[in-house]
Motif scaffolding. Structure first.
Motif, PDB file in Angstrom:
ATOM      1  N   SER A  18       0.810  -1.223   0.000  1.00 54.53           N
ATOM      2  CA  SER A  18       0.000   0.000   0.000  1.00 54.53           C
ATOM      3  C   SER A  18       0.835   1.260   0.000  1.00 54.53           C
ATOM      4  O   SER A  18       0.321   2.328   0.254  1.00 54.53           O
ATOM      5  CB  SER A  18      -0.919   0.007   1.231  1.00 54.53           C
ATOM      6  N   ILE A  19       2.125   1.182  -0.335  1.00 58.49           N
ATOM      7  CA  ILE A  19       2.993   2.342  -0.174  1.00 58.49           C
ATOM      8  C   ILE A  19       2.487   3.569  -0.917  1.00 58.49           C
ATOM      9  O   ILE A  19       2.455   4.662  -0.363  1.00 58.49           O
ATOM     10  CB  ILE A  19       4.435   2.018  -0.616  1.00 58.49           C
ATOM     11  N   LEU A  20       2.055   3.397  -2.152  1.00 60.15           N
ATOM     12  CA  LEU A  20       1.683   4.571  -2.925  1.00 60.15           C
ATOM     13  C   LEU A  20       0.347   5.136  -2.513  1.00 60.15           C
ATOM     14  O   LEU A  20       0.052   6.285  -2.798  1.00 60.15           O
ATOM     15  CB  LEU A  20       1.683   4.237  -4.415  1.00 60.15           C
ATOM     16  N   PHE A  21      -0.448   4.349  -1.814  1.00 56.82           N
ATOM     17  CA  PHE A  21      -1.727   4.879  -1.372  1.00 56.82           C
ATOM     18  C   PHE A  21      -1.535   5.833  -0.205  1.00 56.82           C
ATOM     19  O   PHE A  21      -2.376   6.662   0.075  1.00 56.82           O
ATOM     20  CB  PHE A  21      -2.669   3.734  -1.017  1.00 56.82           C
ATOM     21  N   VAL A  22      -0.402   5.722   0.491  1.00 56.60           N
ATOM     22  CA  VAL A  22      -0.082   6.702   1.520  1.00 56.60           C
ATOM     23  C   VAL A  22       0.154   8.055   0.878  1.00 56.60           C
ATOM     24  O   VAL A  22      -0.175   9.097   1.424  1.00 56.60           O
ATOM     25  CB  VAL A  22       1.173   6.259   2.306  1.00 56.60           C
ATOM     26  N   THR A  70       2.756  17.899 -15.627  1.00 51.96           N
ATOM     27  CA  THR A  70       3.539  16.924 -16.397  1.00 51.96           C
ATOM     28  C   THR A  70       4.626  16.253 -15.566  1.00 51.96           C
ATOM     29  O   THR A  70       5.415  15.473 -16.115  1.00 51.96           O
ATOM     30  CB  THR A  70       4.194  17.606 -17.616  1.00 51.96           C
ATOM     31  N   GLU A  71       4.668  16.544 -14.277  1.00 50.85           N
ATOM     32  CA  GLU A  71       5.722  15.938 -13.463  1.00 50.85           C
ATOM     33  C   GLU A  71       5.557  14.421 -13.435  1.00 50.85           C
ATOM     34  O   GLU A  71       4.454  13.885 -13.602  1.00 50.85           O
ATOM     35  CB  GLU A  71       5.701  16.504 -12.039  1.00 50.85           C
ATOM     36  N   GLU A  72       6.658  13.727 -13.221  1.00 47.33           N
ATOM     37  CA  GLU A  72       6.642  12.267 -13.232  1.00 47.33           C
ATOM     38  C   GLU A  72       5.746  11.735 -12.124  1.00 47.33           C
ATOM     39  O   GLU A  72       5.773  12.217 -11.001  1.00 47.33           O
ATOM     40  CB  GLU A  72       8.062  11.727 -13.054  1.00 47.33           C
ATOM     41  N   ARG A  73       4.934  10.744 -12.469  1.00 49.57           N
ATOM     42  CA  ARG A  73       4.031  10.160 -11.485  1.00 49.57           C
ATOM     43  C   ARG A  73       4.753   9.132 -10.627  1.00 49.57           C
ATOM     44  O   ARG A  73       5.692   8.478 -11.077  1.00 49.57           O
ATOM     45  CB  ARG A  73       2.847   9.472 -12.167  1.00 49.57           C
ATOM     46  N   ALA A  74       4.295   8.979  -9.399  1.00 55.87           N
ATOM     47  CA  ALA A  74       4.744   7.863  -8.575  1.00 55.87           C
ATOM     48  C   ALA A  74       4.224   6.567  -9.189  1.00 55.87           C
ATOM     49  O   ALA A  74       3.165   6.547  -9.826  1.00 55.87           O
ATOM     50  CB  ALA A  74       4.226   8.024  -7.148  1.00 55.87           C
ATOM     51  N   VAL A  75       4.966   5.480  -9.009  1.00 53.36           N
ATOM     52  CA  VAL A  75       4.645   4.210  -9.655  1.00 53.36           C
ATOM     53  C   VAL A  75       4.531   3.101  -8.625  1.00 53.36           C
ATOM     54  O   VAL A  75       5.344   2.999  -7.710  1.00 53.36           O
ATOM     55  CB  VAL A  75       5.726   3.840 -10.696  1.00 53.36           C
ATOM     56  N   ASP A  76       3.509   2.282  -8.783  1.00 55.45           N
ATOM     57  CA  ASP A  76       3.384   1.053  -8.007  1.00 55.45           C
ATOM     58  C   ASP A  76       3.419  -0.111  -8.986  1.00 55.45           C
ATOM     59  O   ASP A  76       2.746  -0.079 -10.017  1.00 55.45           O
ATOM     60  CB  ASP A  76       2.078   1.048  -7.212  1.00 55.45           C
ATOM     61  N   ASN A  77       4.220  -1.114  -8.675  1.00 57.82           N
ATOM     62  CA  ASN A  77       4.348  -2.289  -9.534  1.00 57.82           C
ATOM     63  C   ASN A  77       3.498  -3.422  -8.992  1.00 57.82           C
ATOM     64  O   ASN A  77       3.649  -3.826  -7.839  1.00 57.82           O
ATOM     65  CB  ASN A  77       5.809  -2.718  -9.619  1.00 57.82           C
ATOM     66  N   VAL A  78       2.570  -3.906  -9.827  1.00 58.25           N
ATOM     67  CA  VAL A  78       1.691  -4.999  -9.431  1.00 58.25           C
ATOM     68  C   VAL A  78       1.799  -6.085 -10.496  1.00 58.25           C
ATOM     69  O   VAL A  78       2.448  -5.903 -11.523  1.00 58.25           O
ATOM     70  CB  VAL A  78       0.235  -4.523  -9.270  1.00 58.25           C
ATOM     71  N   ASP A  79       1.162  -7.193 -10.252  1.00 60.43           N
ATOM     72  CA  ASP A  79       1.205  -8.272 -11.239  1.00 60.43           C
ATOM     73  C   ASP A  79       0.046  -8.189 -12.221  1.00 60.43           C
ATOM     74  O   ASP A  79       0.233  -8.285 -13.424  1.00 60.43           O
ATOM     75  CB  ASP A  79       1.223  -9.620 -10.519  1.00 60.43           C
ATOM     76  N   VAL A  80      -1.157  -8.002 -11.704  1.00 61.68           N
ATOM     77  CA  VAL A  80      -2.328  -7.834 -12.566  1.00 61.68           C
ATOM     78  C   VAL A  80      -3.097  -6.621 -12.076  1.00 61.68           C
ATOM     79  O   VAL A  80      -3.438  -6.522 -10.888  1.00 61.68           O
ATOM     80  CB  VAL A  80      -3.245  -9.077 -12.554  1.00 61.68           C
ATOM     81  N   CYS A  81      -3.366  -5.692 -12.979  1.00 61.40           N
ATOM     82  CA  CYS A  81      -4.148  -4.489 -12.654  1.00 61.40           C
ATOM     83  C   CYS A  81      -5.483  -4.574 -13.387  1.00 61.40           C
ATOM     84  O   CYS A  81      -5.522  -4.651 -14.621  1.00 61.40           O
ATOM     85  CB  CYS A  81      -3.402  -3.229 -13.065  1.00 61.40           C
ATOM     86  N   ILE A  82      -6.561  -4.573 -12.642  1.00 58.14           N
ATOM     87  CA  ILE A  82      -7.912  -4.687 -13.198  1.00 58.14           C
ATOM     88  C   ILE A  82      -8.611  -3.348 -13.040  1.00 58.14           C
ATOM     89  O   ILE A  82      -8.746  -2.835 -11.927  1.00 58.14           O
ATOM     90  CB  ILE A  82      -8.700  -5.796 -12.487  1.00 58.14           C
ATOM     91  N   ALA A 231      -2.709   4.909 -15.592  1.00 61.57           N
ATOM     92  CA  ALA A 231      -2.482   6.085 -14.745  1.00 61.57           C
ATOM     93  C   ALA A 231      -3.811   6.566 -14.197  1.00 61.57           C
ATOM     94  O   ALA A 231      -4.809   6.625 -14.923  1.00 61.57           O
ATOM     95  CB  ALA A 231      -1.808   7.196 -15.541  1.00 61.57           C
ATOM     96  N   THR A 232      -3.829   6.901 -12.922  1.00 57.18           N
ATOM     97  CA  THR A 232      -5.044   7.442 -12.324  1.00 57.18           C
ATOM     98  C   THR A 232      -5.143   8.929 -12.631  1.00 57.18           C
ATOM     99  O   THR A 232      -4.162   9.595 -12.973  1.00 57.18           O
ATOM    100  CB  THR A 232      -5.070   7.215 -10.806  1.00 57.18           C
ATOM    101  N   LYS A 233      -6.337   9.448 -12.501  1.00 54.02           N
ATOM    102  CA  LYS A 233      -6.615  10.834 -12.867  1.00 54.02           C
ATOM    103  C   LYS A 233      -5.976  11.800 -11.878  1.00 54.02           C
ATOM    104  O   LYS A 233      -6.015  11.591 -10.665  1.00 54.02           O
ATOM    105  CB  LYS A 233      -8.125  11.060 -12.914  1.00 54.02           C
ATOM    106  N   ASP A 234      -5.407  12.878 -12.414  1.00 57.65           N
ATOM    107  CA  ASP A 234      -4.962  13.966 -11.548  1.00 57.65           C
ATOM    108  C   ASP A 234      -6.175  14.523 -10.816  1.00 57.65           C
ATOM    109  O   ASP A 234      -7.274  14.620 -11.393  1.00 57.65           O
ATOM    110  CB  ASP A 234      -4.340  15.099 -12.367  1.00 57.65           C
ATOM    111  N   ARG A 250      -0.918  14.890  -8.446  1.00 57.52           N
ATOM    112  CA  ARG A 250      -0.658  14.165  -9.689  1.00 57.52           C
ATOM    113  C   ARG A 250      -1.160  12.738  -9.526  1.00 57.52           C
ATOM    114  O   ARG A 250      -1.114  12.156  -8.439  1.00 57.52           O
ATOM    115  CB  ARG A 250       0.846  14.160  -9.964  1.00 57.52           C
ATOM    116  N   GLY A 251      -1.646  12.149 -10.596  1.00 55.03           N
ATOM    117  CA  GLY A 251      -2.114  10.775 -10.543  1.00 55.03           C
ATOM    118  C   GLY A 251      -0.976   9.795 -10.317  1.00 55.03           C
ATOM    119  O   GLY A 251       0.210  10.150 -10.361  1.00 55.03           O
ATOM    120  N   LEU A 252      -1.330   8.560 -10.061  1.00 51.24           N
ATOM    121  CA  LEU A 252      -0.366   7.479  -9.856  1.00 51.24           C
ATOM    122  C   LEU A 252      -0.328   6.586 -11.086  1.00 51.24           C
ATOM    123  O   LEU A 252      -1.287   6.525 -11.848  1.00 51.24           O
ATOM    124  CB  LEU A 252      -0.768   6.632  -8.647  1.00 51.24           C
TER     125      LEU A 252
END
Length: 665
Positions: A18-22, A70-82, A231-234, A250-252
């Motif tokens: 849940s790191i990026l959700f913080v 336009t700044e770089e978004r934070a990234v979370d790496n998952v296996d399957v994103c639905i 990418a999630t919405k800003d 910024r979105g993730l």
């Protein structure tokens, strides 16, 4: 370019779920358990009028504002994103975790609604076949293993059913019921929003990460042009298009081994993928319907638990495809609704007003009289059937459920095929995703060991060496297409492939009823031909001058209601200062009006079931009117994106949690 991060970052991302959700607690919240009570209605409101674009073009923003956007978004790496927490997306997630017995995969479901199920609307009569495949063992089956794997208080067995032809003089006549519409003793009436909420709970219990309040606005591509995530919405962008000083975020980005698009009918990301990868090449153009419905608490003497009825004819004319329904379920609840095919020609038609007229027919009025309307909603649905199902896979992702258009039109059901498609997708993707994950983990392990050795040699603990995450070759699941081709989904759609297009004939309703009766009762799918679907829904609209303007009756406030009253029952909400999510080119409303109004005389304010679009009288305009978008009223039905003849309205996602908060739909 491959993602770059420090060795410490990699360790944190791999260890934390849940790191990026913080980083974005405001925009993402945990799943909320389903509610069994009706929420109080929110105050209805409209946004301020806007005629010309009030948005500042990106090129005219300040340098600081452009950098923020336009700044770089934070990234979370998952296996399957639905993407999408409806029946197909949740079925995909649940089946994946059922297969993932060692809990090796991170499976994430992103849902734009405030709660799982809050954006779901259907009739609904459920066929249990796919649910039983998803949950072969359930405490809710009887001693013989029969039933449906859902809590008993959530479903009502169909005990009686009828098919009626309604006439304008108030009379009804029985119609023969096609075999595939038989529901008595086998299918169940339910609130699909409530069922979906329950599925969300099962997904979480299985180890799926479920995040409502999360609007996903775009696909993310790798260096080869394949989808590598979303990418999630800003959030915090004002009406003028500038980032707000107090709440802009910024979105993730979620990078995944595979992305599953399960957004439902006319999903915004599905549109992007279908266009980019030409997934509809060689297929018929999709056609849609708009379903408008209410849920009523009726008087005890008008309630027949387990009773369902479908109707054709009144109030629709012979050239407009559609039909009504009433389903009696739960404790004194009746769902009443009308589906109107969006391939109609007459721009004066209002599906919402046709629904109000239908309720005044004695067949419906006698049930509703003395009752109380407690919920309202509307949603577009796919009607193209087999001919319009797109290619289901593309580099990095797949389409499932209504994103692909698996609805069985004669059955008026799509949930069972949606769930089955999710099951098939999960079973095909699981071993492939696991292979990619194993390879990535092995490469990361090698890189980490290399960095540790270099740190020891340099004796430098103040700086972290950078690790380049390996870019894997995108999965392109052709096997999912093969699984669909061999499944009962395609078999079922093939049998009824000629029913919907049979209504495209010079005799309209009457010719369609004869032809559909022939193919459902006699040939049963063995006819040696497949009918085409013809023009797309926006192409079907003709000039308003060819038709007579319709004079719809005023609502009585008891059985029929004005559109604002109905929208107030949806619980819809959008932030007051939010950038409009209903897009026209350059957001130039005047230009849109100049293209549309002279020919179609305000079709937008008639096809919309939520009062979003208006043509406001203006003597200073050369048209005599100005076009207005009340985006706060939007209940996310997507009809505007489908039906507008100028094809220049693009429905995009608003901020997470915005939109309707449906109850018992």
């Amino acid at each position: 370019m491959p993602l770059v991060c420090s060795s410490r970052c990699v360790g944190i991302v791999r260890a934390s779920r849940s790191i990026l959700f913080v980083l974005s607690a405001r925009s993402i919240s945990p799943i909320v358990s389903r509610q069994h009570h009706f929420a109080s209605y929110r105050q209805f409101s409209t946004s301020r009028a806007s005629f010309k674009s009030s948005e500042i073009p990106f090129k005219d923003l300040s340098e600081e504002q452009q950098e923020l956007l336009t700044e770089e978004r934070a990234v979370d790496n998952v296996d399957v994103c639905i993407v999408g927490g409806g029946p197909s997306g949740l079925a995909t997630a649940i089946r994946l975790k059922q297969l993932d017995k060692d809990d090796e995969l991170r499976v994430v479901v992103l849902e734009k609604g405030p709660e799982i199920g809050s954006h779901i609307l259907s009739g609904a009569v459920l066929e249990p076949r796919a649910l039983k495949e998803l949950f072969p063992e359930s405490e809710y089956y009887d001693e013989d293993g029969k039933g449906i794997p859902l809590p008993p208080d959530m479903v009502t067995m169909v005990k009686e059913e009828h098919m009626k032809l309604l006439m304008g003089n108030g009379l009804t006549a029985p119609l023969p019921e096609p075999p595939m519409m038989a529901n008595k003793g086998r299918n169940y009436i339910a609130s699909l929003s409530e069922v979906t909420g329950w599925l969300g709970e099962q997904a979480e219990a299985a180890g799926v990460e479920v995040y409502p309040n999360t609007s996903v606005s775009s696909l993310v591509y790798d260096s080869e042009g394949a989808v590598k995530g979303v990418a999630t919405k800003d959030v915090g962008i004002g009406k003028d298009g500038t980032p707000n000083e107090d709440d802009f975020e910024r979105g993730l980005e979620f990078h995944a081994k595979l992305t599953v698009l399960a957004e439902g009918c006319r999903g915004s990301l599905s549109k992007q993928a279908i266009k980019r990868y030409s997934l509809t090449e060689g297929r018929s153009k999709q056609t849609y319907g708009i379903g408008v419905k209410e849920v009523w608490e009726v008087k005890p003497e008008n309630f027949k638990k387990g009773y369902i009825a479908h109707s054709m004819g009144y109030p629709l004319d012979k050239d407009t495809y559609g039909g009504g329904f009433q389903y009696h379920f739960g404790d004194g609840l009746v769902t009443v609704g009308l589906v109107v095919g969006l391939d109609y020609k007459d721009p004066w038609i209002s599906p919402y007003q046709e629904f109000q007229k239908m309720k005044m027919h004695p067949f419906y009025k006698k049930v509703l009289e003395g009752g109380k309307c407690i919920s309202y909603g509307a949603r577009a649905l796919n009607e193209g059937g087999l001919q319009a199902v797109p290619k289901l896979h593309f580099p990095g992702g797949v389409l499932v459920g209504a994103s692909a258009g698996f609805m069985n039109v004669p059955k008026i059901k799509g949930s069972h095929t949606a769930i089955k498609s999710g099951i098939l997708a999960a079973e095909v993707m699981y071993p492939e995703v696991l292979k990619v994950k194993s390879w990535v983990d092995e490469e990361l392990s090698k890189n980490e060991e290399k960095v540790e050795e270099e740190e020891k040699d340099e004796d430098d603990e103040d700086e972290d060496e950078m690790i380049v995450l390996p870019e894997w070759k995108a999965l392109d699941l052709e096997a999912f297409q093969s699984a669909y081709e061999k499944s009962w989904i395609k078999e079922e759609l093939h049998v009824v492939r000629n029913v919907r297009p049979s209504f495209h004939n010079p005799l309209g309703l009457w010719g369609g009823m004869v032809m559909s009766g022939l193919v459902t009762l006699i040939t049963r799918g063995y006819e040696p031909f497949t009918l085409g679907l013809g023009k797309s829904d926006p192409e079907a609209v003709e000039d308003a001058s060819k038709f007579k303007q319709r004079d719809y009756p005023k609502p009585d406030g008891k059985i029929t209601f004005d559109i604002l009253t109905s929208v107030s029952r949806t619980g819809t909400y959008h932030k007051e200062n939010e950038r409009c999510h209903l897009r026209v080119p350059e957001q130039d409303l005047e230009k849109h009006a100049e293209l549309s109004y002279p020919r179609f005389k305000g079709i937008e304010q008639r096809f919309c079931p939520a009062g979003v679009y208006e043509y406001v009288p203006d003597p200073n305009s050369k048209l005599g009117v100005k076009f207005q978008i009340n985006s706060q009223n939007c209940i996310h039905c997507k009809t505007c994106d489908i039906k507008v003849p100028t094809e220049d309205i693009d429905w995009s996602v608003p901020e997470g949690g915005d939109g309707p908060k449906y109850q018992m739909t």
